[in-house]
Design a protein around this motif. Structure first.
Motif, short mmCIF file in Angstrom:
data_model
loop_
_atom_site.label_atom_id
_atom_site.label_comp_id
_atom_site.label_asym_id
_atom_site.label_seq_id
_atom_site.Cartn_x
_atom_site.Cartn_y
_atom_site.Cartn_z
N GLY A 322 -7.10 6.95 3.49
CA GLY A 322 -6.34 6.87 2.15
C GLY A 322 -5.02 6.35 1.87
N VAL A 323 -4.29 6.72 2.59
CA VAL A 323 -3.16 5.61 2.16
C VAL A 323 -2.96 4.40 2.71
CG1 VAL A 323 -0.31 5.21 2.70
CG2 VAL A 323 -1.06 7.79 1.92
N ILE A 324 -3.73 4.15 3.57
CA ILE A 324 -3.88 3.10 4.20
C ILE A 324 -5.07 2.18 3.60
CG2 ILE A 324 -4.84 1.48 6.35
CD1 ILE A 324 -3.85 3.55 7.87
N SER A 325 -5.70 2.28 3.45
CA SER A 325 -6.94 1.76 2.54
C SER A 325 -6.42 1.30 1.07
CB SER A 325 -7.69 2.93 2.00
OG SER A 325 -8.77 1.77 1.02
N THR A 331 -1.79 -5.01 -1.86
CA THR A 331 -2.09 -5.67 -1.33
C THR A 331 -2.95 -7.43 -0.94
OG1 THR A 331 -0.80 -5.15 1.00
CG2 THR A 331 -1.51 -6.93 0.83
N ASN A 332 -4.05 -6.60 -1.96
CA ASN A 332 -5.13 -7.84 -1.67
C ASN A 332 -4.87 -8.34 -3.40
OD1 ASN A 332 -6.62 -8.55 0.83
ND2 ASN A 332 -7.82 -6.14 0.29
N ARG A 333 -4.44 -7.24 -3.85
CA ARG A 333 -4.57 -7.47 -5.48
C ARG A 333 -3.16 -8.63 -5.67
NH1 ARG A 333 -5.33 -1.95 -6.04
NH2 ARG A 333 -3.25 -1.84 -7.26
N ARG A 557 0.24 -14.74 1.27
CA ARG A 557 -0.73 -14.24 2.43
C ARG A 557 -0.35 -13.15 3.55
NH1 ARG A 557 -5.24 -11.50 0.44
NH2 ARG A 557 -7.06 -11.20 2.03
N PHE A 558 -0.12 -14.75 3.93
CA PHE A 558 -0.58 -14.48 5.33
C PHE A 558 0.12 -13.53 6.17
CE2 PHE A 558 0.84 -15.94 10.13
CZ PHE A 558 -0.36 -15.87 10.35
#
Length: 688
Positions: A322-325, A331-333, A557-558
């Motif tokens: 859950g923490v990884i998700s 990160t995506n935000r 981002r990369f």
């Protein structure tokens, strides 16, 4: 010859418990293999050099190795104590033959050492063979562009042997204490006889069984309503320690309920089911219920402990996933596009991308206006809405937000029907929303008032590229034009090709990520207005009350996603294999105990056939009895894990918790296989 006789007795004992030793051997071999593989990956220089720019895997793998070693040591001590208890009759024969305690301890230690030594050698051998396979899994999980290679690590072999020697020392102490502390009268017992009074369901035991169910219900209820319980309790008591002790109370209720369940609740249920009733119970089931009751009375503590360990393993894996998700989502935000760059450096970035052959597929430049905002907030535990905060905020026009949504489709769609409506985006909203709520009234500047219709998570990218606090307020275009403030811009660029290492190095040299563009501001005496001083106009002689803010020049981002992917991959790798070891050791403990119990009771099963029971009825008895051995603990462990994951969701919301439920299903499948293996081999013991 005494030595020959002792060897013959020991060999016959080994053959009688061969199935138990085989389960122990397979479990130990698997654990040694995983432990060696972890150490081999820690000593893989090529792999470490490849990922050291983003993460150091030695610490994570070392932690995984320590957990595996601890779980294996616990299993070794538990299994060894069980084997010693099973060999009481044999040990008594040794003592009747005049064998001294020192010689007896050495004899038992020699057998234990040989069994574990073969497990060690085989496990290291299998680890050397499968080390490349484990390396391939890790490389794939971390998203590395690296070829796995086959290698032998002498240092890993030494570490594995050293841990084995330390475990054998602890095991030797256990054997010596068992031989010296167990009196002859206890050793000479041929079998365990349960006192009749322990089989009785007294009113006190029935009451404790009900108490176990009540504690289980309390723990599950609190896990479902944790956030609401926090709010109500802290609001009326102002005791913020509840944030810590309520989750601990949930843990206490579940652990205590587990022990009471196996000691009182389950025996009470079996006692009720074992009462003969017309058309409801047959003789074979009656025998099964009573056998399980007797068996649980001897081993309920072990079963409760195995259930708790399994539940903790599933919960921790689920929580980790859950923490990884959540980390991926955050990160995506923060990095919604390939690049985010300050408006001053946007031209330089475009030039570098064109020079590297990296075409820009989409681009948007969004202007921000920095000003002050007054907002009323209510923190957890406050009875009245008296908190008024004056903070800096970044304003964005609604039309600019709509343009940004073309590049960030995950950003929520918002509608502002009047000029007095606004939407607040808070970068910490996913964590703080359990502890803070915003009031409707928002005041921007000294005279502009808005009604806050929503509060959302931040989808505007890396807030370090923006001045001051990361909050963003979206308002209509006309209102945006009327408000005064300091205006600056951020460019969002999207590319399709995967960034190369050459481009990364070029950006580090030509456009390094650094804090730049200083801006100094100060509030007026009445705190209603704010005055801005660009660096060229700053009065350094009178800087009391002034604040200087900086912002980053670039967000890539990369490089960030690469580090997140590698970090998540190594954590996933370690947690998965640690969880597998826990499942293997707990299920192996159940299998070994059932083998020994069947070996001890096989004469009773054969007696049933002489009393008129058919072969199919005896087989059904074995199936039914083992169901009651495996099913309650498995269901309770999965229930504990599911409600524990729900507790995590009350603290940090994330869609990644489905992995926990998936692993709970895997645990159920593992125990199902253990049940089937146990039944088949128990039937073979009875029928041969």
């Amino acid at each position: 010859d005494l030595r020959a006789m002792l060897f013959k007795i020991g060999w016959r004992s080994f053959l009688r418990q061969f199935r138990n030793y085989m389960v122990y051997f397979i479990c130990m071999m698997t654990a040694v293999m995983i432990f060696y593989s972890f150490n081999a990956l820690m000593n893989d220089r090529l792999l470490n050099q490849r990922v050291q720019q983003d993460i150091r895997i030695e610490g994570v793998l070392g932690f995984g190795s320590s957990v595996v070693a601890f779980v294996v040591l616990f299993f070794m001590l538990s299994a060894n104590h069980f084997f010693l208890s099973q060999r009481q009759k044999e040990i008594s024969v040794y003592q009747l033959l005049g064998l001294r305690q020192g010689r007896l301890a050495w004899l038992l230690l020699r057998e234990t050492f040989l069994l574990n030594f073969f497990s060690l050698v085989t496990g290291i051998f299998m680890g050397i063979i499968f080390s490349k396979f484990f390396s391939m899994i890790l490389i794939r999980a971390m998203g590395l562009n690296l070829t796995s290679h086959f290698f032998n690590s002498p240092q890993s072999i030494f570490s594995t042997v050293f841990v084995f020697i330390a475990a054998m020392i602890i095991l030797s102490i256990q054997v010596i204490l068992f031989v010296w502390r167990t009196p002859m009268s206890e050793l000479i017992k041929t079998e365990y006889r349960l006192p009749i009074k322990k089989m009785k369901m007294t009113p006190f035991r029935s009451l404790m069984g009900v108490l176990g169910l009540i504690l289980l219900g309390v723990g599950y209820y609190l896990s479902l309503t944790l956030r609401e319980t926090w709010t109500n309790y802290i609001t009326y008591t102002q005791d913020f320690s509840a944030i810590l002790w309520i989750p601990l109370l949930i843990l206490f209720c579940c652990v205590t309920a587990t022990y009471l369940f196996f000691d009182c609740t389950l025996p009470a249920l079996l006692y009720f089911l074992s009462k003969p009733k017309k058309h409801l119970i047959k003789g074979a089931k009656l025998i099964a219920y009573n056998n399980v009751r007797v068996y649980l009375q001897r081993t309920w503590k072990s079963y409760a402990l195995l259930t708790i360990i399994t539940a903790i393993a599933i919960s921790l894996i689920g929580g980790t996933m859950g923490v990884i998700s959540l980390n991926y989502q955050a990160t995506n935000r923060i990095y919604p596009t390939s690049f985010q760059v300050s408006g001053e450096q946007a031209g330089t970035l475009r030039t570098l991308l064109e020079k590297s052959g990296m075409p820009i597929t989409a681009e948007q430049t969004i202007p921000y206006k920095m000003t002050n905002m007054t907002v009323q907030t209510r923190y957890l535990g406050e009875l009245q809405d008296e908190s008024v905060e004056n903070m800096m905020v970044n304003l964005v026009a609604l039309s600019d937000y709509q343009r940004l949504r073309k590049l960030v489709p995950n950003a929520p769609e918002i509608r502002l029907s009047t000029e007095k409506q606004a939407v607040l985006f808070d970068s910490q909203y996913d964590v703080t929303r359990s502890f803070i709520t915003y009031r409707d009234e928002v005041k921007v500047g000294s005279q502009h008032e808005f009604k806050l219709i929503q509060a959302q998570q931040d989808y505007f990218g890396d807030y370090a590229l923006r001045y001051s606090l990361p909050n963003v307020l979206v308002i209509q275009d006309d209102a945006y034009q009327q408000i005064e403030g300091f205006t600056y811009s951020i460019a969002y660029l999207q590319t399709e090709k995967v960034q190369t290492e050459a481009l990364t190095q070029l950006l580090d040299e030509e456009l390094p990520i650094e804090w730049a563009h200083p801006l100094t501001y100060e509030f007026s005496d009445d705190q209603k207005n704010v005055r801005f001083y660009p660096e060229t106009a700053r009065d350094s002689s009178n800087d009391s009350g002034q604040t200087t803010a900086y912002r980053l020049t670039l967000a890539n981002r990369f490089t960030t996603m690469r580090g997140v992917r590698r970090q998540a991959g190594i954590i996933l790798f370690v947690s998965l294999f640690v969880g597998v070891i826990v499942l293997i050791t707990t299920s192996s403990s159940l299998i070994v105990r059932q083998f020994s119990n069947t070996e001890r009771e096989k004469h009773n099963y054969r007696l049933l056939t002489k009393l008129g029971y058919t072969r199919n009825e005896v087989r059904k008895l074995v199936y039914w009895q083992n169901i009651w051995i495996f099913m309650p603990g498995t269901l309770l462990a999965i229930l504990h894990a599911v409600f524990a994951i729900n507790t995590f969701t009350q603290i940090i919301d994330s869609p990644g918790y489905w992995v926990a439920h998936l692993f709970a299903g895997v645990a159920a499948v593992v125990y199902l296989f253990a049940y089937l293996i146990t039944v088949k081999l128990c039937l073979r013991i009875i029928e041969t």
